[in-house]
Design an enzyme around this catalytic site. Sequence first.
Site, PDB file in Angstrom:
ATOM      1  N   LYS A 170       0.861  -1.175   0.000  1.00 47.10           N
ATOM      2  CA  LYS A 170       0.000   0.000   0.000  1.00 47.10           C
ATOM      3  C   LYS A 170       0.900   1.229   0.000  1.00 47.10           C
ATOM      4  O   LYS A 170       1.424   1.632   1.028  1.00 47.10           O
ATOM      5  CB  LYS A 170      -0.907   0.061   1.234  1.00 47.10           C
ATOM      6  N   GLU A 245       9.758   1.578  10.890  1.00 44.05           N
ATOM      7  CA  GLU A 245      10.742   2.661  10.793  1.00 44.05           C
ATOM      8  C   GLU A 245       9.940   3.936  10.946  1.00 44.05           C
ATOM      9  O   GLU A 245       9.161   4.309  10.082  1.00 44.05           O
ATOM     10  CB  GLU A 245      11.469   2.583   9.448  1.00 44.05           C
ATOM     11  N   CYS A 279      12.917  11.488   7.805  1.00 40.54           N
ATOM     12  CA  CYS A 279      12.796  11.073   9.202  1.00 40.54           C
ATOM     13  C   CYS A 279      14.131  11.100   9.935  1.00 40.54           C
ATOM     14  O   CYS A 279      14.171  11.190  11.161  1.00 40.54           O
ATOM     15  CB  CYS A 279      12.169   9.684   9.282  1.00 40.54           C
ATOM     16  N   GLU A 378       8.844  16.259  16.106  1.00 46.59           N
ATOM     17  CA  GLU A 378       9.310  16.110  14.729  1.00 46.59           C
ATOM     18  C   GLU A 378       8.510  17.065  13.851  1.00 46.59           C
ATOM     19  O   GLU A 378       7.298  16.916  13.690  1.00 46.59           O
ATOM     20  CB  GLU A 378       9.129  14.667  14.264  1.00 46.59           C
TER      21      GLU A 378
END
Length: 478
Positions: A170, A245, A279, A378
């Site tokens: 996906k 992750e 990231c 973040e």
Amino acid sequence: MREYLKFYIDGKWVDPVVLKTLDVENPATEQVVGKIALGAAADVDKAVMAARRAFESWSQTSREERLEVLGRILAEYQKRFGDLVTAVTEEMGAPASLAQRAQVPAGMGHLATAAAILKDFKFEDDRGQTMIVKEPIGVCSFITPWNWPLNQIACKVAPAIATGCTMVLKPSEVAPFSGQIFAEIMHAAGVPAGVFNLVHGDGLGVGVPLSTHPEVDMVSFTGSTRAGIEVAKNAAPTVKRVHQELGGKSPNIVLDDDVLAKSVARGVQHVMTNSGQSCNAPTRMLVPTKRMGEAITAAKETAETITVGDPNGNAMLGPVVSKVQFDKIQALIQKGIDEGATLVTGGVGRPDGLDKGYFVKPTVFANVTNEMTIAKEEIFGPVLSILGYDSLDQAITVGNDTEYGLAAYVNGADLEQARKVASRLRAGQVSINGGSDMTAPFGGYKMSGNGREWGDYAFHEFLETKAILGYAPKQAAE
């Protein structure tokens, strides 16, 4: 206008069980540039069962057969290189130069790396009376993000193919075009029916069924920590393997030496690449407090050379991916100002001359403390926080003072000192002076996830370990 209204299941392009569509927006123009079908549990079930059927034969293929398939995939990928560059630029706003130089080659690199590792990878370990065997785990579901779409697709698909697993992908519904072309590549390469399947959709409609399906043996997810927690919860009742992750707030410790300005400049450029949407971006820069002024000057000079604009032009930065991301980043920049950080350059609003598109000013804050929101959350945009330290011990403590642990960075002229600092940083990957390696394991400590991708470590994520006792060597049996 792209229209991708079919899914790739069992080697064929098939209609959704029920057609429901989603518009895809170009973040540079805010215009709808495509439409995809949104899958649901029934579509996921068809894809998973196709993968389950294919696993019986694909898991028994030889090393040579898998190498041949990987070679064909790589060849077809190279043929579609230009199409992929165009797709990535259109769907998530990466400058064409970055798509050409990094985004698309990253996928190619993982395919080539997997093939190279497969040639010599040990699937058996003969221990005399016992044989340790590494076998493919089974059917895998892959849920991938929009920020480095081909990197994240290929770093999962390539080792899965190499180890004999079958899969359902996906791709992000925000940036689905490159995933669609990747499926076309797999079809053109003659990957056996059912080994690779693709279902477009959102997290609720497709991600949840992929995480909960009892015939899925492993789910590999890349995205936010919040979503990763939900994936793990959904997978828990069926005790499937979960690889994640997730987010990061990576420290970059700049050593107190003669190359400080160069180290700061490198750090600024790294954060801004891909509009800060990585990231592992080194978003918390730690510099000696006594040299904060020098660091501010170097950071300001570097950030203000970075151009923002049309990703099909010569700009170094394109937009961020969506209005949702843009609004979040703007709010966090304002939060940094409100909490008393020094705004060195950038700030809220679009860059001058840009009145449309989700463009963000390259922003640098200084005199940040680790308690401030911009040092903890973040941001996932082109925003750097510079913090001061009085000793290396303090820098390491502050660097590790985060719920994340995906990456860390050390920059400076004294390699021995850099190595010592690196050894004390709690992160899955630590880079010294810009070092990089596509075969090195990539993954996080703490809330940055579990498991590893890239290189030979990725292979182990897709393998089960079986011990066959009483397996005497051939000469003993003769």
